[in-house]
Design a protein around this motif. Structure first.
Motif, PDB file in Angstrom:
ATOM      1  N   ILE A 190      34.321  50.384  47.724  1.00 52.29           N
ATOM      2  CA  ILE A 190      33.099  49.666  47.354  1.00 52.29           C
ATOM      3  C   ILE A 190      32.735  49.948  45.901  1.00 52.29           C
ATOM      4  O   ILE A 190      32.399  49.036  45.137  1.00 52.29           O
ATOM      5  CB  ILE A 190      31.944  50.043  48.313  1.00 52.29           C
ATOM      6  N   VAL A 191      32.826  51.217  45.493  1.00 53.71           N
ATOM      7  CA  VAL A 191      32.524  51.567  44.100  1.00 53.71           C
ATOM      8  C   VAL A 191      33.521  50.906  43.168  1.00 53.71           C
ATOM      9  O   VAL A 191      33.142  50.365  42.123  1.00 53.71           O
ATOM     10  CB  VAL A 191      32.514  53.105  43.920  1.00 53.71           C
ATOM     11  N   LEU A 192      34.802  50.930  43.533  1.00 55.74           N
ATOM     12  CA  LEU A 192      35.825  50.284  42.711  1.00 55.74           C
ATOM     13  C   LEU A 192      35.577  48.786  42.621  1.00 55.74           C
ATOM     14  O   LEU A 192      35.730  48.188  41.547  1.00 55.74           O
ATOM     15  CB  LEU A 192      37.218  50.551  43.288  1.00 55.74           C
ATOM     16  N   PHE A 193      35.164  48.173  43.729  1.00 52.61           N
ATOM     17  CA  PHE A 193      34.899  46.742  43.739  1.00 52.61           C
ATOM     18  C   PHE A 193      33.711  46.398  42.841  1.00 52.61           C
ATOM     19  O   PHE A 193      33.722  45.410  42.124  1.00 52.61           O
ATOM     20  CB  PHE A 193      34.637  46.258  45.170  1.00 52.61           C
ATOM     21  N   VAL A 194      32.670  47.239  42.870  1.00 50.93           N
ATOM     22  CA  VAL A 194      31.489  46.988  42.045  1.00 50.93           C
ATOM     23  C   VAL A 194      31.811  47.195  40.566  1.00 50.93           C
ATOM     24  O   VAL A 194      31.421  46.395  39.718  1.00 50.93           O
ATOM     25  CB  VAL A 194      30.316  47.895  42.496  1.00 50.93           C
ATOM     26  N   LYS A 195      32.553  48.249  40.260  1.00 47.59           N
ATOM     27  CA  LYS A 195      32.862  48.570  38.860  1.00 47.59           C
ATOM     28  C   LYS A 195      33.901  47.620  38.264  1.00 47.59           C
ATOM     29  O   LYS A 195      33.757  47.167  37.141  1.00 47.59           O
ATOM     30  CB  LYS A 195      33.378  50.011  38.748  1.00 47.59           C
ATOM     31  N   LYS A 255      36.052  44.513  39.734  1.00 49.41           N
ATOM     32  CA  LYS A 255      36.365  43.608  40.843  1.00 49.41           C
ATOM     33  C   LYS A 255      37.836  43.192  40.851  1.00 49.41           C
ATOM     34  O   LYS A 255      38.485  43.195  41.890  1.00 49.41           O
ATOM     35  CB  LYS A 255      35.467  42.382  40.757  1.00 49.41           C
ATOM     36  N   ASN A 256      38.388  42.855  39.697  1.00 51.53           N
ATOM     37  CA  ASN A 256      39.777  42.385  39.638  1.00 51.53           C
ATOM     38  C   ASN A 256      40.758  43.467  40.068  1.00 51.53           C
ATOM     39  O   ASN A 256      41.723  43.183  40.779  1.00 51.53           O
ATOM     40  CB  ASN A 256      40.121  41.910  38.224  1.00 51.53           C
ATOM     41  N   LYS A 257      40.536  44.696  39.652  1.00 52.34           N
ATOM     42  CA  LYS A 257      41.438  45.777  40.028  1.00 52.34           C
ATOM     43  C   LYS A 257      41.361  46.051  41.527  1.00 52.34           C
ATOM     44  O   LYS A 257      42.377  46.312  42.165  1.00 52.34           O
ATOM     45  CB  LYS A 257      41.115  47.032  39.235  1.00 52.34           C
ATOM     46  N   ALA A 258      40.165  45.978  42.100  1.00 51.38           N
ATOM     47  CA  ALA A 258      40.002  46.200  43.541  1.00 51.38           C
ATOM     48  C   ALA A 258      40.725  45.121  44.340  1.00 51.38           C
ATOM     49  O   ALA A 258      41.400  45.414  45.320  1.00 51.38           O
ATOM     50  CB  ALA A 258      38.527  46.240  43.904  1.00 51.38           C
ATOM     51  N   ILE A 259      40.586  43.881  43.917  1.00 56.33           N
ATOM     52  CA  ILE A 259      41.261  42.782  44.613  1.00 56.33           C
ATOM     53  C   ILE A 259      42.772  42.920  44.493  1.00 56.33           C
ATOM     54  O   ILE A 259      43.500  42.722  45.466  1.00 56.33           O
ATOM     55  CB  ILE A 259      40.766  41.424  44.072  1.00 56.33           C
ATOM     56  N   ILE A 282      52.722  33.770  51.157  1.00 58.01           N
ATOM     57  CA  ILE A 282      51.444  34.486  51.140  1.00 58.01           C
ATOM     58  C   ILE A 282      51.336  35.296  49.853  1.00 58.01           C
ATOM     59  O   ILE A 282      50.283  35.331  49.215  1.00 58.01           O
ATOM     60  CB  ILE A 282      51.318  35.392  52.390  1.00 58.01           C
ATOM     61  N   GLY A 283      52.421  35.942  49.462  1.00 59.06           N
ATOM     62  CA  GLY A 283      52.426  36.702  48.214  1.00 59.06           C
ATOM     63  C   GLY A 283      52.168  35.820  47.010  1.00 59.06           C
ATOM     64  O   GLY A 283      51.405  36.194  46.112  1.00 59.06           O
ATOM     65  N   ARG A 284      52.778  34.660  46.980  1.00 52.71           N
ATOM     66  CA  ARG A 284      52.554  33.741  45.865  1.00 52.71           C
ATOM     67  C   ARG A 284      51.110  33.243  45.827  1.00 52.71           C
ATOM     68  O   ARG A 284      50.513  33.134  44.766  1.00 52.71           O
ATOM     69  CB  ARG A 284      53.501  32.555  45.954  1.00 52.71           C
ATOM     70  N   LEU A 285      50.560  32.942  46.995  1.00 53.96           N
ATOM     71  CA  LEU A 285      49.165  32.481  47.044  1.00 53.96           C
ATOM     72  C   LEU A 285      48.209  33.577  46.585  1.00 53.96           C
ATOM     73  O   LEU A 285      47.272  33.308  45.832  1.00 53.96           O
ATOM     74  CB  LEU A 285      48.799  32.029  48.462  1.00 53.96           C
ATOM     75  N   LEU A 286      48.451  34.811  47.007  1.00 53.11           N
ATOM     76  CA  LEU A 286      47.598  35.907  46.569  1.00 53.11           C
ATOM     77  C   LEU A 286      47.755  36.159  45.077  1.00 53.11           C
ATOM     78  O   LEU A 286      46.780  36.472  44.394  1.00 53.11           O
ATOM     79  CB  LEU A 286      47.924  37.179  47.363  1.00 53.11           C
ATOM     80  N   LYS A 287      48.961  36.015  44.567  1.00 52.79           N
ATOM     81  CA  LYS A 287      49.191  36.217  43.138  1.00 52.79           C
ATOM     82  C   LYS A 287      48.520  35.127  42.330  1.00 52.79           C
ATOM     83  O   LYS A 287      47.941  35.395  41.277  1.00 52.79           O
ATOM     84  CB  LYS A 287      50.695  36.236  42.860  1.00 52.79           C
ATOM     85  N   ASN A 288      48.561  33.874  42.812  1.00 58.49           N
ATOM     86  CA  ASN A 288      47.895  32.764  42.105  1.00 58.49           C
ATOM     87  C   ASN A 288      46.393  32.940  42.093  1.00 58.49           C
ATOM     88  O   ASN A 288      45.740  32.596  41.122  1.00 58.49           O
ATOM     89  CB  ASN A 288      48.260  31.436  42.762  1.00 58.49           C
ATOM     90  N   GLU A 289      45.818  33.474  43.174  1.00 54.95           N
ATOM     91  CA  GLU A 289      44.376  33.700  43.198  1.00 54.95           C
ATOM     92  C   GLU A 289      43.977  34.791  42.220  1.00 54.95           C
ATOM     93  O   GLU A 289      42.900  34.746  41.656  1.00 54.95           O
ATOM     94  CB  GLU A 289      43.927  34.064  44.619  1.00 54.95           C
ATOM     95  N   ASP A 290      44.859  35.763  41.991  1.00 58.32           N
ATOM     96  CA  ASP A 290      44.553  36.828  41.041  1.00 58.32           C
ATOM     97  C   ASP A 290      44.523  36.309  39.610  1.00 58.32           C
ATOM     98  O   ASP A 290      43.719  36.762  38.811  1.00 58.32           O
ATOM     99  CB  ASP A 290      45.600  37.948  41.125  1.00 58.32           C
ATOM    100  N   THR A 291      45.378  35.341  39.300  1.00 55.91           N
ATOM    101  CA  THR A 291      45.458  34.853  37.925  1.00 55.91           C
ATOM    102  C   THR A 291      44.344  33.877  37.601  1.00 55.91           C
ATOM    103  O   THR A 291      44.025  33.660  36.451  1.00 55.91           O
ATOM    104  CB  THR A 291      46.826  34.179  37.669  1.00 55.91           C
ATOM    105  N   GLU A 292      43.761  33.251  38.587  1.00 58.93           N
ATOM    106  CA  GLU A 292      42.707  32.263  38.349  1.00 58.93           C
ATOM    107  C   GLU A 292      41.386  32.911  38.102  1.00 58.93           C
ATOM    108  O   GLU A 292      41.044  33.954  38.414  1.00 58.93           O
ATOM    109  CB  GLU A 292      42.594  31.295  39.523  1.00 58.93           C
TER     110      GLU A 292
END
Length: 86
Positions: A15-20, A22-26, A76-86
């Motif tokens: 939760i702390v990582l997500f708040v501080k 967000k991109n790294k937590a995801i 699934i990996g490609r979809l998750l990777k595309n969401e990270d770049t957007e």
């Protein structure tokens, strides 16, 4: 009892990582999801092959199911990777 404490600390850390940051937590969570899926691929194939009807088992081999599951994990990996770049 100590597993509850460790689990709570991990959740609190996430939760702390997500708040501080967000991109790294995801990215951390999606990476963990992908490693879990890849390591459990054989178990997933076996589970899917066991639940299909016997009529289909006569036509489709477990190798075909393994190829489909492998392709699904790759997508699934490609979809998750595309969401990270957007």
């Amino acid at each position: 009892m100590e597993w509850y404490i460790i689990g709570s600390l991990i959740v609190l850390l996430l939760i702390v990582l997500f708040v501080k940051n967000k991109n790294k937590a995801i990215m951390l969570l999606t990476g963990h999801i992908m490693t879990t899926l890849k390591s459990q691929e054989a178990f997933i194939v076996q589970g899917v092959y066991n639940i299909i009807p016997k009529d289909i088992k006569q036509v489709v081999s477990s190798q075909h199911i393994a190829m489909i599951i492998s392709y699904a994990i790759m997508m699934i990996g490609r979809l998750l990777k595309n969401e990270d770049t957007e």
